[in-house]
Write a protein that holds these residues in place. Structure first.
Motif, short mmCIF file in Angstrom:
data_model
loop_
_atom_site.label_atom_id
_atom_site.label_comp_id
_atom_site.label_asym_id
_atom_site.label_seq_id
_atom_site.Cartn_x
_atom_site.Cartn_y
_atom_site.Cartn_z
N LEU A 199 0.83 -1.20 0.00
CA LEU A 199 0.00 0.00 0.00
C LEU A 199 0.87 1.25 0.00
O LEU A 199 0.57 2.23 -0.70
CB LEU A 199 -0.92 -0.01 1.23
CG LEU A 199 -1.91 1.16 1.36
CD1 LEU A 199 -2.87 1.16 0.17
CD2 LEU A 199 -2.67 1.07 2.67
N GLY A 200 1.97 1.22 0.77
CA GLY A 200 2.89 2.36 0.80
C GLY A 200 3.52 2.61 -0.55
O GLY A 200 3.68 3.77 -0.98
N GLN A 201 3.89 1.54 -1.26
CA GLN A 201 4.48 1.68 -2.58
C GLN A 201 3.48 2.26 -3.57
O GLN A 201 3.83 3.08 -4.43
CB GLN A 201 4.98 0.33 -3.06
CG GLN A 201 6.20 -0.18 -2.29
CD GLN A 201 6.57 -1.59 -2.67
OE1 GLN A 201 5.96 -2.20 -3.55
NE2 GLN A 201 7.59 -2.14 -2.00
N LYS A 202 2.20 1.84 -3.42
CA LYS A 202 1.17 2.40 -4.31
C LYS A 202 0.98 3.89 -4.08
O LYS A 202 0.84 4.67 -5.02
CB LYS A 202 -0.16 1.66 -4.09
CG LYS A 202 -0.19 0.24 -4.61
CD LYS A 202 -1.54 -0.39 -4.36
CE LYS A 202 -1.58 -1.84 -4.85
NZ LYS A 202 -2.91 -2.47 -4.58
N VAL A 203 0.99 4.28 -2.81
CA VAL A 203 0.81 5.70 -2.48
C VAL A 203 2.00 6.52 -2.99
O VAL A 203 1.82 7.61 -3.56
CB VAL A 203 0.64 5.88 -0.96
CG1 VAL A 203 0.65 7.36 -0.58
CG2 VAL A 203 -0.64 5.22 -0.49
N LEU A 204 3.21 6.01 -2.82
CA LEU A 204 4.41 6.74 -3.24
C LEU A 204 4.53 6.82 -4.75
O LEU A 204 5.06 7.80 -5.29
CB LEU A 204 5.66 6.08 -2.65
CG LEU A 204 5.82 6.18 -1.13
CD1 LEU A 204 7.04 5.38 -0.67
CD2 LEU A 204 5.96 7.64 -0.69
N SER A 205 4.03 5.79 -5.43
CA SER A 205 4.14 5.78 -6.89
C SER A 205 2.99 6.49 -7.58
O SER A 205 2.97 6.63 -8.80
CB SER A 205 4.21 4.33 -7.40
OG SER A 205 3.03 3.62 -7.07
N PHE A 206 2.01 6.93 -6.76
CA PHE A 206 0.84 7.59 -7.36
C PHE A 206 1.22 8.97 -7.87
O PHE A 206 1.86 9.75 -7.19
CB PHE A 206 -0.28 7.71 -6.32
CG PHE A 206 -1.50 8.42 -6.84
CD1 PHE A 206 -2.39 7.79 -7.68
CD2 PHE A 206 -1.76 9.74 -6.47
CE1 PHE A 206 -3.51 8.45 -8.15
CE2 PHE A 206 -2.87 10.41 -6.94
CZ PHE A 206 -3.75 9.75 -7.78
N ARG A 207 0.81 9.25 -9.10
CA ARG A 207 1.08 10.56 -9.71
C ARG A 207 -0.20 11.07 -10.34
O ARG A 207 -0.93 10.35 -11.04
CB ARG A 207 2.16 10.48 -10.79
CG ARG A 207 3.55 10.11 -10.26
CD ARG A 207 4.14 11.26 -9.45
NE ARG A 207 5.49 10.95 -9.03
CZ ARG A 207 5.80 10.29 -7.93
NH1 ARG A 207 4.83 9.83 -7.15
NH2 ARG A 207 7.06 10.06 -7.60
N LEU A 208 -0.50 12.35 -10.10
CA LEU A 208 -1.65 12.94 -10.76
C LEU A 208 -1.35 13.13 -12.24
O LEU A 208 -0.23 13.48 -12.61
CB LEU A 208 -1.97 14.30 -10.12
CG LEU A 208 -2.56 14.24 -8.70
CD1 LEU A 208 -2.67 15.65 -8.14
CD2 LEU A 208 -3.93 13.59 -8.74
#
Length: 319
Positions: free
Chosen positions: A304-313
């Protein structure tokens, strides 16, 4: 000449930790850090379970519900205590005091039922794994969570009505850090026999039966684990319930030290300590106990942390 009947209390004064004025600021900082840690830790548990499909199992659903109970029970006590420490205004209205006591008792009752449901879940998983899917399906899980959230609040309602009807004319000073049951009974000039009897009845129905059912579940769990021939198999089976067992032991030890005794044996310093442990230590330790050695949760949290960190608008121009 007949004695005059004194008016009931319109508000109380919370004594808190005012015996040590020099410690007010350090205590405020300490309890603020503890409160933030409890809230953040339990919110991490809640959202990690919510957004991780691998954790959508009954055990983690119960843990998610437990995290909300821990946040709510802590928010019921610590913010008011922090206000008393920093503002040095320790008055609380009669209504707020009864509300705080009601929420405290109700959330505690809900927690006992959730922990009992978690022990039953572990019992089915270890002792009857072939029928686990049928016995702990989504419908049964939802029913247990709903029962836990409702029973505690319903069963405490009649109790709090009796307590609110008592006369508090001995003193308005509650020598405690929140509106707890026994300090309030000590202030009452009414006959508290019926309230004490009801306290023991509710304690038996909720905490007593929950403890007994949990104990029975773990007797079967431990006997089943001991029958497993391989050492690795026994360790793996026990690791699935070790966190829950640790939390149950801490909770019930502080609970019995607090309430399973007559009010005549009330000791201010001792009961303040156990109340603090019960109100703060259990919600503080739950996130640590359930996550630090839980590989399944840590893997889900890292994903979940990796998904949040890799999220880009998306790069879009807004007009």
């Amino acid at each position: 000449m007949e004695p005059q009947v004194q008016e009931n209390a319109s508000e109380f004064l919370i004594h808190g930790f005012s015996d040590s004025p020099s410690l007010q600021l350090p205590l405020f900082v300490l309890f603020l850090i503890i409160y933030l840690f409890i809230v953040i830790g339990n919110l991490i548990i809640f959202f990690t379970i919510m957004f991780s499909c691998d954790l959508h199992t009954p055990m983690y659903k119960f843990l998610q519900n437990l995290s909300i109970i821990d946040i709510s029970s802590t928010a019921n006590v610590l913010p008011a205590l922090l206000h008393f420490l920093i503002k040095k205004q320790n008055n609380i209205s009669f209504f707020r005091c009864m509300t705080q006591l009601y929420l405290y008792m109700s959330l505690a009752g809900s927690e006992y039922i959730v922990l009992t449901a978690m022990s039953y879940d572990r019992y089915v998983a270890i002792c009857d794994p072939l029928h686990y899917i049928n016995r702990m399906n989504e419908k049964h899980c939802a029913w247990l969570i709903s029962a836990a959230n409702c029973v505690g609040f319903i069963i405490s309602a009649g109790h709090i009505i009796l307590i609110s009807k008592l006369s508090y004319c001995k003193s308005h000073l509650i020598d405690h850090f929140f509106c707890d049951l026994i300090p309030l009974l000590k202030l009452s000039c009414s006959d508290t026999f019926n309230v004490e009897i009801l306290t023991y009845v509710i304690g038996t129905l909720l905490a007593g039966n929950s403890f007994l059912l949990t104990l029975i579940s773990y007797i079967y769990i431990i006997s089943t684990i001991l029958k497993i021939q391989s050492t690795h198999g026994r360790q793996k089976a026990f690791s699935t319930c070790a966190s829950h067992l640790t939390c149950v032991i801490i909770l019930y030890m502080t609970l019995f030290c607090l309430y399973m005794k007559p009010t005549t044996s009330y000791s201010l310093d001792r009961d303040k300590l156990f109340s603090l442990l019960y109100s703060v230590l259990v919600p503080l330790l739950n996130p640590l106990i359930y996550t630090l050695k839980n590989k399944e949760f840590l893997i889900a949290f890292n994903k979940l942390g990796q998904k949040v960190l890799s999220f880009r608008l998306p790069n879009k121009v807004f007009f």
